[in-house]
Design an enzyme around this catalytic site. Structure first.
Site, PDB file in Angstrom:
ATOM      1  NE  ARG A  39      -4.130  -2.317   2.192  1.00  0.00           N
ATOM      2  CZ  ARG A  39      -5.463  -2.437   2.858  1.00  0.00           C
ATOM      3  NH1 ARG A  39      -5.165  -1.499   4.268  1.00  0.00           N
ATOM      4  NH2 ARG A  39      -5.943  -3.174   2.576  1.00  0.00           N
ATOM      5  CG  HIS A  69      -7.244   2.426   5.294  1.00  0.00           C
ATOM      6  ND1 HIS A  69      -8.683   2.294   5.522  1.00  0.00           N
ATOM      7  CD2 HIS A  69      -7.156   0.801   5.297  1.00  0.00           C
ATOM      8  CE1 HIS A  69      -9.141   1.000   5.757  1.00  0.00           C
ATOM      9  NE2 HIS A  69      -8.567   0.141   5.634  1.00  0.00           N
ATOM     10  NE  ARG A 108      -3.607  -2.456   7.574  1.00  0.00           N
ATOM     11  CZ  ARG A 108      -4.879  -2.484   7.379  1.00  0.00           C
ATOM     12  NH1 ARG A 108      -5.013  -3.709   6.977  1.00  0.00           N
ATOM     13  NH2 ARG A 108      -5.129  -1.525   6.224  1.00  0.00           N
ATOM     14  CB  SER A 155      -5.882  -4.515   9.789  1.00  0.00           C
ATOM     15  OG  SER A 155      -6.723  -4.175   9.205  1.00  0.00           O
ATOM     16  CG  LEU A 156     -10.317  -7.052   9.837  1.00  0.00           C
ATOM     17  CD1 LEU A 156     -11.096  -8.283   8.807  1.00  0.00           C
ATOM     18  CD2 LEU A 156     -10.649  -6.643  10.638  1.00  0.00           C
TER      19      LEU A 156
END
Length: 517
Positions: free
Chosen positions: A283, A343, A377, A382-383
């Site tokens: 990202r 984000h 990340r 993240s989850l």
């Protein structure tokens, strides 16, 4: 009498910690300003990573870990990361058993999609609403313990401050936002799961209800914040109601393509510049490439019109509906203009591999903590990090607090008054400008001068983020300096620590732990 645990935050990390502690017989106070159904975690779309290898790609937890560490640009704890990726497959299977309706292949296996920075399909998903489905399952799981009287919900309660005896946490002080009354909860352990710092910014896809106030108050008390300069910009967002709306990476994972117009025709710049991963580069890289085009006055388009109708129906229906409702664009028929937006916060409260903060009996997990992501990340982590981290924090707290008597608490020192709306608007304006996709020392210094006189804990935390970015005189992952465009491992292959001692903020740098064994 059962041991007591206070959890601040009722998103995925908080719910995971609550389930873990309640299962071990602890009395849990689950405290949040809003109900779980409105937590930031509900907004997650794309999926959760695990090397399930249901499609014969020869994937493994070790490869998942290697991809995570590579994206982190050397700043993630390898021991913590590899423990997380080793646990991921079983965790996803447990979530399926809880009732999460993951998309399935024709033979009934959990379906997987590509996500940025990964050469393997390892992102399990539920359409484009994965966060909502995970939250629904964990909310239901926690309700069982609520019915048994093991978990006690305290919705509409704001965190005021910690109860503590020096650097030893003894509980938390809260305020009921409905009647204004405050209450003190003594506990053998406190877990902070309050989410990211989205409320400090306006150019964000996150919930502004994640104000950052909990982290700011803990920072004011003397808890260090680590890697605050590493703020992830999602490459593809659209303007919506004064902030940004996410256009999930799932769109590119299913075949969406980025382009700008060049000599009257689409130029698929990511595919030309990065032929190996193309539109699924990490990202930080993708966001910078889009940002440069936007700065040049060009419109960047995300094009999904070449996808089969079945993909929209089975895998992206939520995204189609959101883009139509909030962007006025039917992505099945026409490309949509996108730009980067904040984000995720890789940095946060400093914790070790076991989610311990430097204060005894105080732990942190999820986006409010610094663990797992380093400088950048991977989407889908993240989850995983929130659910695994909440469980890990609870397990550590249970082990370290099981013989501890319920502490006595004195009168807490109340925090300073909240920043007024005009001050918050000023803070957001300067942080948006200075902590963008690309930063410079001059703009960072100007922002520090501009917010220095703002009162309260939030501007103090904002100063810590700016000073962390100012101090890191290199470019690495999500932190990119136009005046220091190269990576400098000799000086900065280290974790940034910002600490407030009651008078001023100081920076230090801590070596990243070495891999054991």
């Amino acid at each position: 009498m059962s041991q007591q645990m206070v959890i601040i935050g009722a998103g995925l990390a908080g719910l995971s910690a609550a389930c873990t502690a309640a299962r071990q017989g602890w009395q849990v106070w689950l405290c949040s300003s809003l109900p779980s159904e409105r937590a930031q975690s509900v907004m997650a779309e794309g999926g959760i990573n695990a090397a399930l290898d249901t499609q014969g790609q020869e994937d493994s937890p070790a490869r998942h870990g290697a991809d995570t560490l590579r994206a982190a640009c050397g700043l993630a704890d390898p021991n913590a990361v590899l423990a997380m990726t080793a646990a991921a497959s079983a965790l996803v299977e447990e979530l399926a058993d809880l009732g999460v309706p993951f998309n399935r292949t024709a033979d009934g296996q959990i379906d997987l999609r590509y996500f940025g920075g990964q050469k393997k399909k390892r992102t399990a998903f539920s359409q484009s609403d994965t966060g909502k489905q995970l939250m629904t399952a964990l909310i239901d799981a926690v309700r069982r313990y609520e019915a048994e009287g093991t978990v006690h919900r305290l919705n509409h309660h704001d965190f005021l401050t910690l109860l503590h005896d020096g650097p030893v946490c003894t509980g938390a002080s809260l305020r009921d936002t409905w009647n204004g009354e405050s209450c003190d909860l003594p506990a053998q352990a406190v877990i902070i799961a309050s989410g990211g710092l989205h409320g400090l910014f306006s150019c964000t896809t996150g919930s502004l209800a994640d104000t950052g106030a909990v982290t700011a108050e803990l920072f004011r008390l003397g808890l260090p914040v680590a890697n605050g300069e590493f703020i992830q910009y999602h490459p593809t967002t659209i303007a919506s109601n004064g902030k940004r709306m996410l256009v999930s990476e799932a769109a590119r994972g299913e075949g969406g393509r980025l382009w700008v117009k060049k000599q009257g025709r689409p130029w698929y710049f990511m595919e030309e510049k990065y032929p190996e991963l193309g539109n699924l580069m990490p990202r930080d890289v993708t966001a910078r490439e889009i940002w440069y085009h936007c700065q040049a006055g060009e419109t960047v388009w995300l094009d999904l019109t070449g996808l089969e109708e079945d993909i929209f129906f089975r895998k992206l229906s939520g995204l189609v509906a959101d883009c139509l409702l909030y962007g006025g664009v039917d992505i099945r028929c026409q490309p949509i203009a996108v730009a980067p937006g904040i984000h995720y916060f890789m940095g946060g409260l400093y914790v070790d591999e076991w989610h311990r903060t430097p204060w005894k009996h105080l732990y942190a997990a999820g986006e409010c903590a610094c663990q797992y992501h380093g400088a950048n990340r991977l989407g889908g982590n993240s989850l995983l990090g929130a659910i695994y981290g909440g469980r890990k924090a609870a397990c550590t707290a249970i082990e370290e607090g099981k013989e501890r008597p319920l502490p006595r608490t004195g009168q807490p020192e109340l925090p300073p008054a909240a920043l007024p709306p005009a001050g918050l608007a000023c803070l957001r304006q300067h942080l948006d400008r200075a902590l963008g996709v690309v930063r410079s020392g001059a703009v960072l210094a100007q922002a520090l001068d501009s917010i220095a006189a703002l009162p309260g804990a939030l501007p103090l935390l904002g100063q810590a983020l700016l000073q962390s970015a100012q101090g890191r005189q290199e470019s690495r992952g999500a932190h990119w300096r136009s005046d220091f465009p190269h990576r400098d491992d000799d000086r900065f292959l280290r974790t940034t620590l910002a600490l407030y001692d009651g008078r001023r903020i100081t920076l230090s740098y801590r070596p990243v732990p070495e891999k054991r064994g």
